[in-house]
Every structure is written in structure tokens, then in C-alpha cells.
Design a protein around this motif. Sequence first.
Motif, PDB file in Angstrom:
ATOM      1  N   CYS A   6       0.843  -1.193   0.000  1.00  0.00           N
ATOM      2  CA  CYS A   6       0.000   0.000   0.000  1.00  0.00           C
ATOM      3  C   CYS A   6       0.881   1.246   0.000  1.00  0.00           C
ATOM      4  O   CYS A   6       1.764   1.400   0.846  1.00  0.00           O
ATOM      5  N   GLU A   7       0.629   2.146  -0.953  1.00  0.00           N
ATOM      6  CA  GLU A   7       1.457   3.336  -1.115  1.00  0.00           C
ATOM      7  C   GLU A   7       0.800   4.592  -0.550  1.00  0.00           C
ATOM      8  O   GLU A   7       1.206   5.705  -0.890  1.00  0.00           O
ATOM      9  N   HIS A   8      -0.184   4.393   0.324  1.00  0.00           N
ATOM     10  CA  HIS A   8      -0.798   5.546   0.987  1.00  0.00           C
ATOM     11  C   HIS A   8       0.214   6.190   1.934  1.00  0.00           C
ATOM     12  O   HIS A   8       0.982   5.500   2.619  1.00  0.00           O
TER      13      HIS A   8
ATOM     14  N   HIS B  94      -7.383   2.002   2.513  1.00  0.00           N
ATOM     15  CA  HIS B  94      -7.095   3.220   1.755  1.00  0.00           C
ATOM     16  C   HIS B  94      -7.474   3.083   0.280  1.00  0.00           C
ATOM     17  O   HIS B  94      -7.015   3.862  -0.554  1.00  0.00           O
ATOM     18  N   GLY B  95      -8.307   2.102  -0.036  1.00  0.00           N
ATOM     19  CA  GLY B  95      -8.581   1.815  -1.437  1.00  0.00           C
ATOM     20  C   GLY B  95      -9.482   2.814  -2.129  1.00  0.00           C
ATOM     21  O   GLY B  95      -9.247   3.195  -3.270  1.00  0.00           O
ATOM     22  N   SER B  96     -10.519   3.269  -1.466  1.00  0.00           N
ATOM     23  CA  SER B  96     -11.492   4.140  -2.122  1.00  0.00           C
ATOM     24  C   SER B  96     -11.035   5.592  -2.072  1.00  0.00           C
ATOM     25  O   SER B  96     -10.708   6.122  -1.010  1.00  0.00           O
ATOM     26  N   MET B  97     -11.010   6.235  -3.240  1.00  0.00           N
ATOM     27  CA  MET B  97     -10.660   7.649  -3.318  1.00  0.00           C
ATOM     28  C   MET B  97     -11.880   8.506  -3.625  1.00  0.00           C
ATOM     29  O   MET B  97     -11.759   9.713  -3.819  1.00  0.00           O
ATOM     30  N   ARG B  98     -13.038   7.880  -3.645  1.00  0.00           N
ATOM     31  CA  ARG B  98     -14.266   8.616  -3.927  1.00  0.00           C
ATOM     32  C   ARG B  98     -14.576   9.573  -2.784  1.00  0.00           C
ATOM     33  O   ARG B  98     -14.637   9.182  -1.619  1.00  0.00           O
TER      34      ARG B  98
ATOM     35  N   ARG C  17       4.217   6.106   5.885  1.00  0.00           N
ATOM     36  CA  ARG C  17       3.694   5.258   4.819  1.00  0.00           C
ATOM     37  C   ARG C  17       2.963   4.054   5.408  1.00  0.00           C
ATOM     38  O   ARG C  17       3.418   3.464   6.384  1.00  0.00           O
ATOM     39  N   CYS C  18       1.867   3.687   4.775  1.00  0.00           N
ATOM     40  CA  CYS C  18       1.082   2.550   5.260  1.00  0.00           C
ATOM     41  C   CYS C  18       1.891   1.262   5.113  1.00  0.00           C
ATOM     42  O   CYS C  18       2.151   0.569   6.083  1.00  0.00           O
ATOM     43  N   GLY C  19       2.265   0.916   3.892  1.00  0.00           N
ATOM     44  CA  GLY C  19       3.119  -0.244   3.660  1.00  0.00           C
ATOM     45  C   GLY C  19       2.458  -1.588   3.843  1.00  0.00           C
ATOM     46  O   GLY C  19       3.133  -2.618   3.784  1.00  0.00           O
ATOM     47  N   GLN C  20       1.151  -1.636   4.082  1.00  0.00           N
ATOM     48  CA  GLN C  20       0.487  -2.924   4.268  1.00  0.00           C
ATOM     49  C   GLN C  20       0.611  -3.756   3.000  1.00  0.00           C
ATOM     50  O   GLN C  20       0.471  -3.248   1.891  1.00  0.00           O
TER      51      GLN C  20
END
Length: 423
Positions: A204-206, A242-246, A213-216
Amino acid sequence: MSGEVELVLDLRGLRNAPTTPDGFAELWDAVEPALVGRDLAQRQVHELHGPDGSVRLEVARLPHGTGVVDHDTRFAIVAVREQPYLRYRCKHCEASGETGYAPFVCASCPRDDAGGRVCDRHVVILDGALLATCPDHHPPCQECGAPAVFRCAGRSCRRERAWCAAHRRPHPRDPDVDYCPSCYDDVFPRCEAPGCTDIGTVRCEHVSRDLHRCGQRMCTRHARRWQVFGGERVGLGRCGRHGSMRGVAPDELVFQIVVGASARKRKERLPSLQGFAHNLRNSGHRDLALDYERIHRLLDVVGREVSRDRAAAAAISETRPVWARQLAGLASTSQEGRRLVDRLKSLIVAHDRRFGVEVAAAIELAEYKPPIQRDGVVTRRATLFVKVPDHLRGRFIGPRGQNVQAYGAGLGVDVKIEGGRRP
């Protein structure tokens, strides 16, 4: 060319052949007088016999005119053939009364210990590294002490630490590479989705606003890719949280793109102004997606915020002139769009005498995209996006799209409703 007779000295017939320079000199002092009177041209090989055996002399080169040896004949020994002898002996073979050549050097024996030599039968070379040891120094497993069978290729072990078969984790695709459990989990971490046992190949790049950084780690089934760079490049990895950017705030969206792209090992170009507009539109910010000046100002604000991140600050600085040129070009494009909308309003009034005035008064320019040409060929027609109130869209489009098709034909561009149905 030298006038010396070149000889190969074969000492394999001597029982006590010399091994030192002085010994060879003494032998030659005995051999040379015995050659006087011999005709070297008669044959290539000459033998001299003595109490310690025989010496063979092979004529390698005989100068022209040389035949019978006299006291003035000069010789040059160009090679010496000797009985082979075993220089490096395996101590483990000798312990069992055998003799074996030992080409390997035990990495764990003292360097000054001649007994550190090992033959190919007794050498211990574990899978994963060409590191030889003798049986006395067979590496134990780092975990349980059992005899090791491989060396781990992981970043922590670096093919130096040895492990037994019980702690062996093979590479998923390369049968010649193995890892210990901890290094395997580091290289091929498990997907962190509940109940999933697949390898978490996507990180995960959040990035939080304080640059954590999330890094999961997620597998490809549970990870999400945010396609901020276009379809031909790999999007930013996102975990389930952190998937949804809506609905994400515009500044947060721009921040994630800038910091996420610049943090990659393989440098990513930041999107164009149109690219940011596309992502803003997909996140629900349609009005902002049409205002490139606001997007440009937003990038300046985010640029100041990420100044403490060296990579992100460098990416912003590098791309800022590009955005400035794009903004200038978009201003010219917007002017052409306004001109087309004015013409469109006239076409609407002329085409629809009943509702044309009402529809024409309500429409607004959303965006104009000029045509794309490659090698003189138009690969994408110009497109005019307009805003039309919901209650007037049907009248604008017309039965089976007849109205909007007529408007496009009159303008020479494709006419589409921003954020609504496509004719």
C-alpha cells in the motif's frame, strides 16, 4: 635466431630427480659431457642411462648446420617433464589410509592449516552458495543446530547463514533459491487480508500527511490499483482501508498522487494538469476538474506542504515548468471552447424554435478538447463538453440524439454533455 640447441629434459625415468635449482644444475653438469660426440640430427630423442635411472632428451629445435655435439655446443632447456606428485592432500582421505587430491579449501579452518584442504568426496558445499567447508566444520542450522543443507539467499542472511531442511522455504518460481522462514516472509510476505494465505506482492502506497507510509502488504486479489498515471503504467497500490478515493478532499487527492509517485524506486512522472483533472473528476470533484487554474494553484499549495519530503519536492520542482506551459495552452483552448459555445447557442435557437431559446440560455462551457493529429492524420476529433441542466437534457439531445448530432455537424466537433449521458 639463437644458435642454441633447445632440449626438453624428461626426468620421469630418474629415481631421485632434482627438485631445486642447485640440483638441476648438478644434474646438467653430469649430462652435458655425456652428449659430446653424439649426432643430434640422427634422431629426435636421446637417452642417457646411469645408476639412478635414465634421462631422456628431446630435441625441440636444432639450429641449421648443427650435428655432432662438441665442447662449444650451447644448449637451452625449454621444458622439464617430471613425475606427478600430490601437492594438496585431503586429510580425511589420509585418516582412512587413502590418498586424495584436495582442491577445496575449508572456509572455517585456520588459513595457516595445511589440513584445511578437502577432496571432492569430503567437501561440504551447501545449496545456495559455493562456500566449501570440511566435514569437521559442517555448518549447523541457525535455528535448531541440525546439520545444515542450504544457505539462505535473503537480505539478512546474504547466503552466509546456514539452515537445515526443516527450515527451508523454496522460492515460488526459482528452484535454485531458498530462504529461511524470516527472510522468506520478508521477501514474500503474506497478504494481510483476513484469512488470505497468498503472497502480498503489492504494498500500500498511501502516505499520511505527516509522511508516514502505510506499507500494508496485499495479494493481487485484495490489493487495489489507483490508475493515476494512465493505463499503460502501474497504478498506486492501495490496501482495503485506503482503497477508495471517492469523495476524498482535493488537496488530499493531489497530495497522495505527488508523494506516492515520488516515493517509488523507479521514478514516476507526475501527471499533467489534465491527468490531475481526470482523477479529480473520478473522485467526484467535477467542477474543480474543469478549472485548470484552480488545479494549478492547488499544486502550488501541495508543493509547499511536501517541501520537507526531498523526493516529492524535487518532483514538484521538475514538473512545475511543464504545468505552467500546459496552463498557458489550456487558456487558448478555453477561448476556442467559449467561441464554439456561442456558435452552439445560435445553432440551438435556429434548430429548435420551440425550446431553443431556453436551452441555449442554460448551457455553459465545461471543457473543449482540441483534435489530436499524428503524422498529419486526425486520430481524435475535437470534442466540446457542455453543462446542461438535468431538466433540459432531453430537449438538448433530441429524439434519438438527432439534435446533438446536428449541432456537432454544424460545429465540426463532437458535442457531449459533461457528466451525463453520451449521445
